[in-house]
Design an enzyme around this catalytic site. Structure first.
Site, mmCIF file in Angstrom:
data_model
loop_
_atom_site.group_PDB
_atom_site.id
_atom_site.type_symbol
_atom_site.label_atom_id
_atom_site.label_comp_id
_atom_site.label_asym_id
_atom_site.label_seq_id
_atom_site.Cartn_x
_atom_site.Cartn_y
_atom_site.Cartn_z
ATOM 1 N N LYS A 163 0.842 -1.189 0.000
ATOM 2 C CA LYS A 163 0.000 0.000 0.000
ATOM 3 C C LYS A 163 0.876 1.237 0.000
ATOM 4 O O LYS A 163 1.879 1.288 0.710
ATOM 5 C CB LYS A 163 -0.900 0.015 1.235
ATOM 6 N N HIS A 166 -0.204 6.221 2.654
ATOM 7 C CA HIS A 166 -1.608 6.558 2.451
ATOM 8 C C HIS A 166 -2.197 7.184 3.688
ATOM 9 O O HIS A 166 -1.672 7.049 4.783
ATOM 10 C CB HIS A 166 -2.361 5.263 2.089
ATOM 11 N N HIS A 169 -4.356 3.494 7.407
ATOM 12 C CA HIS A 169 -3.455 2.353 7.600
ATOM 13 C C HIS A 169 -4.286 1.173 8.094
ATOM 14 O O HIS A 169 -4.511 1.029 9.293
ATOM 15 C CB HIS A 169 -2.343 2.707 8.599
#
Length: 575
Positions: A163, A166, A169
């Protein structure tokens, strides 16, 4: 509104040793004040270190250099510790003190005795200390001399495998969804060419599908359960995602000036988390709920009114279980004095429970664990829309800064304008983020962050570049042997006084782990240097005066660069 990931995305996990050898235990000016007071108060000089501080520079009037807080060294005999009684003792102490070759004036303030240093000695000693200590100026101070060497483990950033950096989480959830969704939505070629972007797209698709299909949610849960059970095929897929993720993180971390020798995230402790569950059970701390989950009772009355879930009904671990395993493993591995966790403030309760469980398990070192929380940045947008990825933020800062530089009349011709814009843009983001309390939320504005004037990272970079340019233009006239009598102008004295207080700022930030003190100091230094640069010209001045002023500006630039580097900013020499 999207919350910016920037605060959590500076680094992942590191080990830091605090302490310095060959330390210059006290700047000579401060020692002279300590000795003067020591004789009158009949106290060892080291007892006075934290009772004396440099005075803040005033724009309106000249101020003294050091002040003693009398209440911290004289016991007030008055029953109500009234101010008049303290002020009377302050006045009596001041009358006992005599000026000497170092201290030229002694005065009093509300509960303070103030000391003004011989102006030529101030200039000579401060400049000598700055250039002698170099990058360790301020650290080689009596304030730090009493601190023992400490080993500190710091965990921060912790982006998810597969990922991007971002705003959210979701940790193990995303791993399970990705595992369940990759066969349906994934593409190996796209994974290789743009791994995190493609995995994120897979996540978005499978997350949408899972909202409509219970079977997909069950597949995701099953994937994660098999991962914890060390299923070879599942483990291989997760390792595949992890390798691509770390490769991409390394590239982004490099833009931030961050490097790691070892990467070990929460998922590294999945297997060890089962050992933690066995330990909790053996200590009688594990209780089973009606739903089949396992919890640790944290309530005072042991009535389960406050409990922490550490195992799902299917036997898999949770975030807190893996954090328990990580804490125990790291303490055994590093035998550190302190462990610091840096995450957003929404996880305050999580870390309170984590430390409490560690204590219940008998780990007294849990008292030395600390959570440093930060708030959210709201309203951050790029030209493409709401920001969700850190890399988008960095690209936007660089792009906007590049445009601003191209439009500015004062911008010099640069060898690598893109690299310069990157450094200035990152400085702008860091200073904006560190100006206030870490735990505070704030509204983001690109126009405010990228201003070239005012309290911004752009202004810090501009000041550094301007002072560096001055050194380059006048390098033929540089000399270390200067006449300090040429540095008696109020603007020069203000810069010198501010340089004198740098160690106190570093100490304060090391005590409360708040970078705002350093940011405030550097912004003030930049403003003082800008005023001095305007009113104390080097070019066109008499040689002796020009050399002294140039040395002053060199010292200001050196300390400015040191402080910026502490904050993760790379100073630029041109812009």
């Amino acid at each position: 509104m999207a919350a910016c990931p920037f605060r959590r995305s500076i680094a992942a996990q590191g080990v830091w040793s605090q302490g310095h050898s060959d330390m210059d235990f006290s700047p000579w000016l401060a020692r002279s004040v300590f000795r003067l007071l020591s004789r009158v108060l009949n106290l060892p000089p080291e007892n006075l270190i934290k009772s004396i501080s440099a005075l803040p520079v005033s724009k309106k009037r000249p101020v003294a250099d050091f002040q003693l807080f009398v209440g911290s060294v004289i016991e007030n005999k008055s029953s109500d510790r009234s101010k008049p009684d303290l002020q009377l003792q302050t006045q009596r102490l001041a009358e006992k003190l005599k000026c000497d070759t170092v201290v030229s004036e002694i005065s009093t303030g509300p509960g303070t005795v103030n000391f003004t240093i011989n102006r030529e000695l101030l200039a000579k000693t401060v400049l000598q200390q700055v250039f002698k200590d170099g990058s360790e100026y301020g650290i080689k101070s009596e304030l730090f001399s009493t601190l023992p060497r400490r080993k500190i483990v710091i965990e921060f950033s912790s982006p998810n495998i597969a990922k991007k950096f971002h705003v959210g989480h979701l940790r193990s959830t995303i791993i399970g969804l990705l595992g369940a969704g990759f066969e349906q939505f994934g593409n190996e070629d796209e994974l290789k060419s743009n791994p995190l972007q493609h995995l994120f797209e897979v996540y978005v698709q499978v997350n949408k599908a899972a909202a409509e299909d219970e079977n997909i949610r069950k597949l995701a849960q099953d994937f994660f359960r098999k991962l914890e059970a060390r299923d070879e095929q599942i483990l291989s897929m997760w390792q595949h995602f992890r390798d691509f993720s770390i490769e991409e993180y390394v590239r982004i971390y490099k833009r931030l000036g961050v490097h790691f020798d070892e990467y070990s995230g929460e998922s590294f402790y999945q297997e060890k988390s089962q050992e933690v569950l066995k330990m909790l059970d053996a200590k009688g701390l594990l209780q089973k709920t009606i739903k089949g989950t396992r919890v640790v009772d944290l309530s005072e009355k042991r009535d389960l009114s406050l409990c922490s879930t550490v195992m799902r009904s299917d036997g898999t671990s949770l975030y807190i279980t893996r954090d328990l395993a990580a804490a125990i493993d790291r303490m055994m591995k590093y035998n550190c004095d302190t462990m610091i966790y840096v995450t957003d403030k929404s996880q305050n309760a999580h870390f309170e429970q984590l430390f409490q469980i560690l204590k219940l398990m008998g780990y007294q070192w849990a008292e030395r664990c600390q959570h440093v929380s930060f708030g959210l940045v709201q309203g951050m947008k790029t030209r493409k829309g709401e920001v969700v990825f850190l890399e988008d933020v960095l690209n936007e800062a660089r792009s906007r800064m590049l445009q601003n530089m191209a439009a500015a009349k004062t911008t010099k011709e640069l060898e690598n304008p893109l690299e310069t814009a990157e450094k200035i843009g990152l400085a702008a983001l860091i200073i904006q983020d560190f100006k206030g309390l870490l735990s505070s939320d704030y509204q983001f504005s690109w126009d405010r962050v990228l201003q070239s004037r005012g309290d911004t990272g752009v202004f810090l970079q501009y000041t550094h570049a301007r002072l560096h340019s001055l050194e380059q233009i006048c390098r033929d006239g540089q000399s270390t042997d200067i006449n300090t009598a040429c540095l008696q102008d109020p603007q020069a004295i203000s810069v010198l006084q501010h340089l004198l207080s740098y160690d106190e700022v570093l100490y304060k930030s090391s005590e409360d782990l708040q970078p705002k003190h350093i940011v405030s100091y550097l912004l003030t230094l930049s403003h003082l240097a800008a005023v001095a640069h305007k009113t104390l010209p080097v070019k066109g001045s008499a040689p002796e005066q020009a050399q002294a002023r140039l040395r002053l500006f060199q010292a200001a630039r050196s300390v400015l660069a040191n402080g910026m580097k502490l904050l993760g900013i790379t100073p630029v020499s041109q812009m």
